[in-house]
Design a protein around this motif. Structure first.
Motif, short mmCIF file in Angstrom:
data_model
loop_
_atom_site.label_atom_id
_atom_site.label_comp_id
_atom_site.label_asym_id
_atom_site.label_seq_id
_atom_site.Cartn_x
_atom_site.Cartn_y
_atom_site.Cartn_z
N PRO A 97 -0.55 13.16 -12.24
CA PRO A 97 -1.16 14.48 -12.24
C PRO A 97 -2.57 14.46 -11.64
O PRO A 97 -3.10 15.49 -11.26
CB PRO A 97 -1.21 14.89 -13.71
N HIS A 98 -3.16 13.27 -11.57
CA HIS A 98 -4.53 13.12 -11.06
C HIS A 98 -4.58 11.92 -10.10
O HIS A 98 -5.18 10.89 -10.41
CB HIS A 98 -5.51 12.91 -12.22
N PRO A 99 -3.95 12.04 -8.93
CA PRO A 99 -3.90 10.89 -8.00
C PRO A 99 -5.27 10.55 -7.43
O PRO A 99 -6.15 11.40 -7.32
CB PRO A 99 -2.96 11.36 -6.90
N TRP A 100 -5.41 9.27 -7.09
CA TRP A 100 -6.62 8.79 -6.43
C TRP A 100 -6.58 9.20 -4.96
O TRP A 100 -5.50 9.38 -4.40
CB TRP A 100 -6.69 7.28 -6.52
N PRO A 101 -7.75 9.26 -4.33
CA PRO A 101 -7.76 9.51 -2.88
C PRO A 101 -7.03 8.39 -2.12
O PRO A 101 -7.24 7.21 -2.41
CB PRO A 101 -9.25 9.53 -2.52
N GLU A 102 -6.20 8.77 -1.16
CA GLU A 102 -5.42 7.78 -0.41
C GLU A 102 -6.31 6.76 0.27
O GLU A 102 -5.98 5.57 0.31
CB GLU A 102 -4.56 8.48 0.65
N ASN A 103 -7.46 7.20 0.80
CA ASN A 103 -8.33 6.27 1.52
C ASN A 103 -8.89 5.18 0.60
O ASN A 103 -9.16 4.07 1.05
CB ASN A 103 -9.45 7.00 2.26
N VAL A 104 -9.05 5.48 -0.67
CA VAL A 104 -9.57 4.47 -1.62
C VAL A 104 -8.52 3.38 -1.82
O VAL A 104 -8.83 2.18 -1.72
CB VAL A 104 -9.95 5.13 -2.96
N ILE A 105 -7.30 3.77 -2.09
CA ILE A 105 -6.23 2.80 -2.31
C ILE A 105 -5.99 1.98 -1.04
O ILE A 105 -5.88 0.75 -1.09
CB ILE A 105 -4.94 3.50 -2.78
N THR A 106 -5.92 2.67 0.09
CA THR A 106 -5.67 1.98 1.35
C THR A 106 -6.79 0.98 1.64
O THR A 106 -6.53 -0.17 2.00
CB THR A 106 -5.56 3.00 2.50
N ALA A 143 0.82 -1.22 0.00
CA ALA A 143 0.00 0.00 0.00
C ALA A 143 0.85 1.27 0.00
O ALA A 143 0.57 2.22 -0.74
CB ALA A 143 -0.96 0.00 1.18
N GLY A 144 1.91 1.30 0.81
CA GLY A 144 2.76 2.49 0.87
C GLY A 144 3.40 2.81 -0.47
O GLY A 144 3.45 3.98 -0.88
N GLN A 145 3.86 1.79 -1.17
CA GLN A 145 4.49 2.02 -2.48
C GLN A 145 3.46 2.42 -3.53
O GLN A 145 3.72 3.27 -4.37
CB GLN A 145 5.27 0.79 -2.94
N VAL A 146 2.28 1.79 -3.49
CA VAL A 146 1.22 2.18 -4.44
C VAL A 146 0.87 3.65 -4.22
O VAL A 146 0.76 4.42 -5.18
CB VAL A 146 -0.02 1.28 -4.31
#
Length: 154
Positions: A25-34, A14-17
């Motif tokens: 330029p358009h990152p996803w919300p951190e809470n979604v990936i986590t 998760a940390g590396q993702v």
């Protein structure tokens, strides 16, 4: 071309993702990936491209989901220093193989029509633009809705 080690990502990645995603330029919300990676019950598969030397440094990732009976390439991010080195191609091909393995006959995606590098990548792998939608993205950009039959004809 740099040949990466391609594998599924899990909570330990998760940390590396998140770090790779922040370079977009358009990152996803951190809470979604986590949530997706740590909860483990997501219907989204994350595939990582890792450095071939020791396999611990992530170079990029792809996120694969489902939409209307098709595989959906939801996101593709490669670290800027690895652009144009074949990492994006390897991730899209891996996502397509995974989607086909899941039984999908098409892989679909959406891409900003201003993202010329991504458009070239997808067209080079046989994707076609089926439709466009003005103002699809929150920043007002036009989206190209692209698709390819599976398995990809490489």
């Amino acid at each position: 071309m740099l040949i990466a080690d391609i594998r599924f990502c899990d909570g330990e990645d998760a940390g590396q993702v998140l770090a790779v995603d922040k370079t977009s330029p358009h990152p996803w919300p951190e809470n979604v990936i986590t949530r997706d990676l740590i909860a483990g019950d997501s219907r989204i598969s994350y595939i990582g491209a890792f450095a071939p030397v020791d396999g611990s440094i992530m170079l990029g990732y792809a996120a694969l989901g489902e939409e209307n009976g098709n595989g959906l390439l939801m996101n593709l991010v490669v670290l800027p220093q690895y652009h144009r080195r074949g990492i994006g191609v390897q991730l899209v091909v891996a996502a397509a193989e995974l989607a086909y393995g899941f039984g999908f006959l098409r892989l679909v995606l959406r891409v900003r029509l201003t993202n010329y590098a991504a458009l070239a990548l997808y067209r080079g792998l046989g994707f076609i633009c089926d439709a466009t939608r003005d103002g699809f993205y929150s920043d007002g950009n036009v989206a190209g809705f692209m698709s390819a039959r599976l398995p990809l004809d490489l």
